[in-house]
Design a protein around this motif. Structure first.
Motif, PDB file in Angstrom:
ATOM      1  N   LEU A 104      14.815 -15.534 -19.763  1.00  0.00           N
ATOM      2  CA  LEU A 104      14.580 -15.969 -18.385  1.00  0.00           C
ATOM      3  C   LEU A 104      15.814 -15.689 -17.527  1.00  0.00           C
ATOM      4  O   LEU A 104      15.701 -15.238 -16.383  1.00  0.00           O
ATOM      5  N   ARG A 105      16.999 -15.928 -18.091  1.00  0.00           N
ATOM      6  CA  ARG A 105      18.248 -15.614 -17.390  1.00  0.00           C
ATOM      7  C   ARG A 105      18.334 -14.118 -17.083  1.00  0.00           C
ATOM      8  O   ARG A 105      18.683 -13.715 -15.974  1.00  0.00           O
ATOM      9  N   ARG A 106      17.976 -13.289 -18.058  1.00  0.00           N
ATOM     10  CA  ARG A 106      17.995 -11.839 -17.859  1.00  0.00           C
ATOM     11  C   ARG A 106      17.020 -11.410 -16.759  1.00  0.00           C
ATOM     12  O   ARG A 106      17.316 -10.515 -15.970  1.00  0.00           O
ATOM     13  N   LEU A 107      15.859 -12.055 -16.737  1.00  0.00           N
ATOM     14  CA  LEU A 107      14.878 -11.755 -15.692  1.00  0.00           C
ATOM     15  C   LEU A 107      15.458 -12.035 -14.315  1.00  0.00           C
ATOM     16  O   LEU A 107      15.391 -11.195 -13.416  1.00  0.00           O
ATOM     17  N   PHE A 108      16.037 -13.226 -14.141  1.00  0.00           N
ATOM     18  CA  PHE A 108      16.604 -13.577 -12.839  1.00  0.00           C
ATOM     19  C   PHE A 108      17.803 -12.707 -12.491  1.00  0.00           C
ATOM     20  O   PHE A 108      17.992 -12.334 -11.329  1.00  0.00           O
ATOM     21  N   LEU A 109      18.614 -12.351 -13.478  1.00  0.00           N
ATOM     22  CA  LEU A 109      19.748 -11.459 -13.246  1.00  0.00           C
ATOM     23  C   LEU A 109      19.270 -10.090 -12.775  1.00  0.00           C
ATOM     24  O   LEU A 109      19.775  -9.535 -11.792  1.00  0.00           O
ATOM     25  N   PHE A 110      18.277  -9.547 -13.461  1.00  0.00           N
ATOM     26  CA  PHE A 110      17.723  -8.249 -13.093  1.00  0.00           C
ATOM     27  C   PHE A 110      17.148  -8.278 -11.681  1.00  0.00           C
ATOM     28  O   PHE A 110      17.418  -7.394 -10.865  1.00  0.00           O
ATOM     29  N   MET A 111      16.350  -9.313 -11.388  1.00  0.00           N
ATOM     30  CA  MET A 111      15.735  -9.410 -10.066  1.00  0.00           C
ATOM     31  C   MET A 111      16.787  -9.620  -8.976  1.00  0.00           C
ATOM     32  O   MET A 111      16.654  -9.097  -7.869  1.00  0.00           O
ATOM     33  N   GLY A 112      17.833 -10.373  -9.274  1.00  0.00           N
ATOM     34  CA  GLY A 112      18.903 -10.579  -8.303  1.00  0.00           C
ATOM     35  C   GLY A 112      19.644  -9.296  -7.999  1.00  0.00           C
ATOM     36  O   GLY A 112      19.895  -8.973  -6.826  1.00  0.00           O
ATOM     37  N   ILE A 113      20.005  -8.548  -9.031  1.00  0.00           N
ATOM     38  CA  ILE A 113      20.707  -7.277  -8.821  1.00  0.00           C
ATOM     39  C   ILE A 113      19.810  -6.295  -8.081  1.00  0.00           C
ATOM     40  O   ILE A 113      20.250  -5.606  -7.154  1.00  0.00           O
ATOM     41  N   LEU A 114      18.540  -6.232  -8.456  1.00  0.00           N
ATOM     42  CA  LEU A 114      17.602  -5.345  -7.775  1.00  0.00           C
ATOM     43  C   LEU A 114      17.465  -5.720  -6.298  1.00  0.00           C
ATOM     44  O   LEU A 114      17.428  -4.840  -5.433  1.00  0.00           O
ATOM     45  N   THR A 115      17.432  -7.005  -6.002  1.00  0.00           N
ATOM     46  CA  THR A 115      17.343  -7.454  -4.617  1.00  0.00           C
ATOM     47  C   THR A 115      18.577  -7.040  -3.828  1.00  0.00           C
ATOM     48  O   THR A 115      18.472  -6.566  -2.683  1.00  0.00           O
ATOM     49  N   ILE A 116      19.749  -7.183  -4.419  1.00  0.00           N
ATOM     50  CA  ILE A 116      20.990  -6.778  -3.741  1.00  0.00           C
ATOM     51  C   ILE A 116      20.976  -5.280  -3.469  1.00  0.00           C
ATOM     52  O   ILE A 116      21.336  -4.830  -2.369  1.00  0.00           O
ATOM     53  N   VAL A 117      20.545  -4.482  -4.438  1.00  0.00           N
ATOM     54  CA  VAL A 117      20.488  -3.028  -4.260  1.00  0.00           C
ATOM     55  C   VAL A 117      19.515  -2.660  -3.143  1.00  0.00           C
ATOM     56  O   VAL A 117      19.830  -1.832  -2.276  1.00  0.00           O
ATOM     57  N   VAL A 118      18.336  -3.271  -3.128  1.00  0.00           N
ATOM     58  CA  VAL A 118      17.343  -2.966  -2.088  1.00  0.00           C
ATOM     59  C   VAL A 118      17.856  -3.384  -0.710  1.00  0.00           C
ATOM     60  O   VAL A 118      17.708  -2.632   0.267  1.00  0.00           O
ATOM     61  N   LEU A 119      18.483  -4.547  -0.611  1.00  0.00           N
ATOM     62  CA  LEU A 119      19.040  -4.974   0.677  1.00  0.00           C
ATOM     63  C   LEU A 119      20.131  -4.026   1.160  1.00  0.00           C
ATOM     64  O   LEU A 119      20.222  -3.724   2.354  1.00  0.00           O
ATOM     65  N   ALA A 120      20.959  -3.541   0.231  1.00  0.00           N
ATOM     66  CA  ALA A 120      21.996  -2.572   0.591  1.00  0.00           C
ATOM     67  C   ALA A 120      21.373  -1.268   1.079  1.00  0.00           C
ATOM     68  O   ALA A 120      21.847  -0.670   2.059  1.00  0.00           O
ATOM     69  N   LEU A 121      20.300  -0.825   0.417  1.00  0.00           N
ATOM     70  CA  LEU A 121      19.617   0.394   0.869  1.00  0.00           C
ATOM     71  C   LEU A 121      19.011   0.203   2.259  1.00  0.00           C
ATOM     72  O   LEU A 121      19.077   1.103   3.105  1.00  0.00           O
ATOM     73  N   TYR A 122      18.410  -0.975   2.505  1.00  0.00           N
ATOM     74  CA  TYR A 122      17.879  -1.271   3.839  1.00  0.00           C
ATOM     75  C   TYR A 122      18.984  -1.212   4.884  1.00  0.00           C
ATOM     76  O   TYR A 122      18.801  -0.654   5.972  1.00  0.00           O
TER      77      TYR A 122
END
Length: 139
Positions: A104-122
């Motif tokens: 569950l920690r890995r899931l949230f870590l992955f989703m958090g990093i992915l969110t940061i990357v997408v926001l940076a791309l935006y």
């Protein structure tokens, strides 16, 4: 100072079991959706779309396949969390429950990093649009 121990009550156990069931369902649906996205990506390599826009279908197909491979990881972490949590709670195995929470920690870590990357791309896209508009206005 006295160390407090966490206890899982009957209500907590039933809530975690229900969460595990829904997590397993969503993990399986995620795998199926990844498969459909891969198929869509494969079909983009040929057909009428590539005839109208030559070479564009292949690029979109590769993009679809990459997105589907990215989508597999959260589905896998959610599925593993669910199966480990269910098995751990039903057998009373603390190690399995710990492994489940690690997934569950890995899931949230992955989703958090992915969110940061997408926001940076935006942010980069909006900056490019703003600079492009400013440069166009100067002409």
């Amino acid at each position: 100072m006295e160390e407090k121990k966490l206890q899982i009550t009957g209500t907590d156990k039933s809530t975690l079991l229900e969460t595990a069931k829904w997590g397993k369902f969503l993990g399986i649906v995620g795998f199926i959706m990844s498969g459909f996205i891969i198929l869509a990506g494969i079909f983009m390599f040929g057909g009428t779309f590539d005839e109208v826009y030559p070479g564009f279908g292949g690029g979109i197909g590769v993009f679809y396949i990459l997105i589907s491979l990215l989508y597999i990881f959260p589905s896998l972490y959610l599925f593993r969390f669910s199966t480990q949590m269910k098995e751990g709670l039903e057998s009373g195995d603390q190690e399995r429950c710990t492994n489940a929470f690690n997934y569950l920690r890995r899931l949230f870590l992955f989703m958090g990093i992915l969110t940061i990357v997408v926001l940076a791309l935006y942010a980069l896209v909006f900056l490019g649009i703003f600079l492009g508009g400013a440069m166009g206005g100067m002409l």
